[in-house]
Design a protein around this motif. Structure first.
Motif, PDB file in Angstrom:
ATOM      1  N   GLN A 139       0.829  -1.206   0.000  1.00  0.00           N
ATOM      2  CA  GLN A 139       0.000   0.000   0.000  1.00  0.00           C
ATOM      3  C   GLN A 139       0.863   1.256   0.000  1.00  0.00           C
ATOM      4  O   GLN A 139       0.558   2.237  -0.692  1.00  0.00           O
ATOM      5  CB  GLN A 139      -0.921  -0.009   1.221  1.00  0.00           C
ATOM      6  N   LEU A 140       1.933   1.220   0.784  1.00  0.00           N
ATOM      7  CA  LEU A 140       2.822   2.370   0.843  1.00  0.00           C
ATOM      8  C   LEU A 140       3.510   2.607  -0.497  1.00  0.00           C
ATOM      9  O   LEU A 140       3.665   3.737  -0.944  1.00  0.00           O
ATOM     10  CB  LEU A 140       3.880   2.167   1.941  1.00  0.00           C
ATOM     11  N   GLU A 142       2.387   1.776  -3.456  1.00  0.00           N
ATOM     12  CA  GLU A 142       1.407   2.231  -4.436  1.00  0.00           C
ATOM     13  C   GLU A 142       0.896   3.632  -4.149  1.00  0.00           C
ATOM     14  O   GLU A 142       0.272   4.258  -5.012  1.00  0.00           O
ATOM     15  CB  GLU A 142       0.226   1.242  -4.472  1.00  0.00           C
ATOM     16  N   ASN A 143       1.167   4.121  -2.942  1.00  0.00           N
ATOM     17  CA  ASN A 143       0.715   5.468  -2.580  1.00  0.00           C
ATOM     18  C   ASN A 143       1.493   6.501  -3.417  1.00  0.00           C
ATOM     19  O   ASN A 143       2.710   6.448  -3.525  1.00  0.00           O
ATOM     20  CB  ASN A 143       0.975   5.704  -1.089  1.00  0.00           C
ATOM     21  N   GLU A 144       0.783   7.444  -4.007  1.00  0.00           N
ATOM     22  CA  GLU A 144       1.419   8.431  -4.860  1.00  0.00           C
ATOM     23  C   GLU A 144       2.251   9.440  -4.069  1.00  0.00           C
ATOM     24  O   GLU A 144       3.052  10.176  -4.654  1.00  0.00           O
ATOM     25  CB  GLU A 144       0.360   9.191  -5.670  1.00  0.00           C
TER      26      GLU A 144
END
Length: 221
Positions: A139-140, A142-144
């Motif tokens: 998730q981190l 993929e975080n923009e």
């Protein structure tokens, strides 16, 4: 005016001309040395270090993302080494050109953005990967936010590099101008020296030799 006084006057004029020429050349030599010193010991090394800084920042991102995605600890090496090298780069730039207001501001901006990327992106992602929390680490990644922060960091580092290059080019122009002034000073010295030599010879001819010959030719009583 006696012959002795005339010789002394001619000698004094010659000495004054030589002293003035020496002072002019010394002043120009000082300017040339100062400009050359600024380029070779300050701006040229700073330009090279700013290039290295960008490379070391990229090494950190590559290593960090490689480790988080693959969990291969070998990727932590470029990340760790890159952090150490970047810190050294910033310290060296502060030592070299940190006294310039624009560069000092750029360095602060780069350092602040770098620390933000480390604390908000790199360290949390690495910690999640080391803890085995694959969901969180993914998730981190993929975080923009991570990409946005690093792009901003890269932009600020590029601004620092551009400003250093511009100031380095300005110093090189100053060095070139100082060398040109030195050439003109030498040329002017040669011209003035030639003129003074001619005047001195005329002085000797008119004030010394002619009266002396006239004195010799005068029959003694």
């Amino acid at each position: 005016m006696t012959l002795r006084v005339r010789v002394i006057c001619g000698f004094v004029v010659a000495v004054i001309g030589a002293v003035l020429a020496s002072i002019q050349i010394a002043a120009v030599l000082h300017d040339t040395h100062a400009a050359d010193h600024a380029v070779t010991t300050k701006w040229a090394p700073a330009s090279a270090t700013s290039n290295q800084l960008i490379a070391h920042l990229v090494d950190q991102e590559t290593g960090e993302r490689g480790y988080v995605i693959t969990h291969d600890s070998d990727f932590l090496d470029p990340y760790t080494v890159g952090r150490q090298d970047a810190a050294q780069d910033l310290a060296q730039l502060r030592q070299l050109v940190g006294d310039h207001a624009t560069i000092a501001s750029d360095l602060t901006a780069v350092d602040d953005q770098w620390q933000r990327w480390l604390s908000e992106v790199a360290e949390p992602e690495i910690a999640a990967a080391k803890a085995g929390d694959l969901t969180k680490s993914q998730q981190l990644v993929e975080n923009e936010l991570g990409q946005t922060l690093f792009d901003t960091l890269r932009t600020k580092a590029a601004t620092l590099q551009t400003d250093i290059s511009a100031l380095s080019a300005q110093e090189r122009k100053s060095e070139t101008a100082a060398i040109a002034r030195l050439d003109r000073a030498f040329l002017a010295t040669l011209i003035v020296g030639g003129i003074l030599t001619v005047l001195f010879l005329l002085f000797v001819q008119v004030w010394v030799l002619r009266p002396l010959l006239a004195l010799i030719a005068t029959p003694s009583t």
